[in-house]
Scaffold this motif. Structure first.
Motif, PDB file in Angstrom:
ATOM      1  N   LEU A  21       0.826  -1.212   0.000  1.00 27.53           N
ATOM      2  CA  LEU A  21       0.000   0.000   0.000  1.00 27.53           C
ATOM      3  C   LEU A  21       0.856   1.255   0.000  1.00 27.53           C
ATOM      4  O   LEU A  21       0.548   2.221  -0.713  1.00 27.53           O
ATOM      5  CB  LEU A  21      -0.944  -0.005   1.205  1.00 27.53           C
ATOM      6  N   LEU A  71       0.585   4.012  -2.834  1.00 32.81           N
ATOM      7  CA  LEU A  71       0.190   5.371  -2.450  1.00 32.81           C
ATOM      8  C   LEU A  71       1.252   6.389  -2.850  1.00 32.81           C
ATOM      9  O   LEU A  71       0.915   7.503  -3.272  1.00 32.81           O
ATOM     10  CB  LEU A  71      -0.087   5.439  -0.946  1.00 32.81           C
ATOM     11  N   ASP A  86      -2.689   6.242 -12.191  1.00 32.51           N
ATOM     12  CA  ASP A  86      -3.272   5.615 -11.005  1.00 32.51           C
ATOM     13  C   ASP A  86      -3.633   4.155 -11.242  1.00 32.51           C
ATOM     14  O   ASP A  86      -3.380   3.300 -10.396  1.00 32.51           O
ATOM     15  CB  ASP A  86      -4.518   6.383 -10.553  1.00 32.51           C
ATOM     16  N   ILE A 101      -2.284   0.859  -9.164  1.00 30.01           N
ATOM     17  CA  ILE A 101      -3.189  -0.097  -8.523  1.00 30.01           C
ATOM     18  C   ILE A 101      -2.934  -1.505  -9.051  1.00 30.01           C
ATOM     19  O   ILE A 101      -2.817  -2.464  -8.281  1.00 30.01           O
ATOM     20  CB  ILE A 101      -4.661   0.309  -8.728  1.00 30.01           C
ATOM     21  N   LEU A 113      -7.131   1.044  -2.608  1.00 28.02           N
ATOM     22  CA  LEU A 113      -6.565   1.970  -3.605  1.00 28.02           C
ATOM     23  C   LEU A 113      -7.626   2.501  -4.563  1.00 28.02           C
ATOM     24  O   LEU A 113      -7.590   3.673  -4.931  1.00 28.02           O
ATOM     25  CB  LEU A 113      -5.421   1.294  -4.362  1.00 28.02           C
TER      26      LEU A 113
END
Length: 130
Positions: free
Chosen positions: A81, A85, A96, A100, A123
Motif C-alpha cells: 500500500l 500510495l 493511477d 493499482i 486503492l
C-alpha cells in the motif's frame, strides 16, 4: 531493468524498513545492494518518498480500511500500500490504474490470498475519492 522490477525493489526496501530498528536509508540500501543486487534510482525514489510521507499514508490507509486497524494489517500488505500510495499521490509519471494494478500483482506474488482484493479496494477508493 523493467519498471515493475524497479517497483518490486522499492517494495523490498520499504518492507525491510518496517522490520528495521535502524532508520538509516543509506544503510538499508547498501545492505540490499551488497546481498541481492544494486538498487536502482527508482527504487531509491520510492523508498525515500514512502519514508517522507509515511504519516500521511498511514492516515489514508486508516481512513479507507474501516474494519482493520493499521497495526493489525500484515506488514507485506502495508508495504505494498505504501508503494502504491507513493505512486498515486507523489509520482505523476505513473497512472493511477497502473499503480493499482502493480500493487495487486505484488500482493498476488507476496501476500495472502485475500490481500490482493483488499489492496485493490483500498486503492480504488483512494483514487475515486481524490
Amino acid at each position: 531493468m523493467k519498471r515493475n522490477e524497479m517497483r518490486e525493489q522499492g517494495f523490498f526496501l520499504v518492507f525491510e524498513n518496517l522490520f528495521s530498528a535502524n532508520d538509516d536509508m543509506d544503510e538499508l540500501i547498501e545492505l540490499y545492494s551488497d546481498n541481492v543486487e544494486p538498487v536502482c534510482d527508482y527504487a531509491k525514489e520510492i523508498f525515500a518518498g514512502v519514508k517522507s510521507n509515511k504519516e500521511t499514508f498511514n492516515e489514508i490507509i486508516s481512513t479507507y480500511s474501516r474494519s482493520w486497524k493499521l497495526s493489525r494489517l500484515p506488514k507485506v500488505t502495508v508495504a505494498i500500500l505504501y508503494v502504491a500510495l507513493f505512486e498515486i499521490k507523489c509520482n505523476d509519471n505513473v497512472p493511477d490504474n497502473v499503480a493499482i494494478n502493480e500493487a495487486v500483482e505484488l500482493a498476488k506474488k507476496y501476500a495472502g490470498t485475500d490481500d490482493a482484493s483488499f489492496i485493490n479496494g483500498i486503492l480504488g477508493s483512494v483514487v475515486r475519492e481524490a
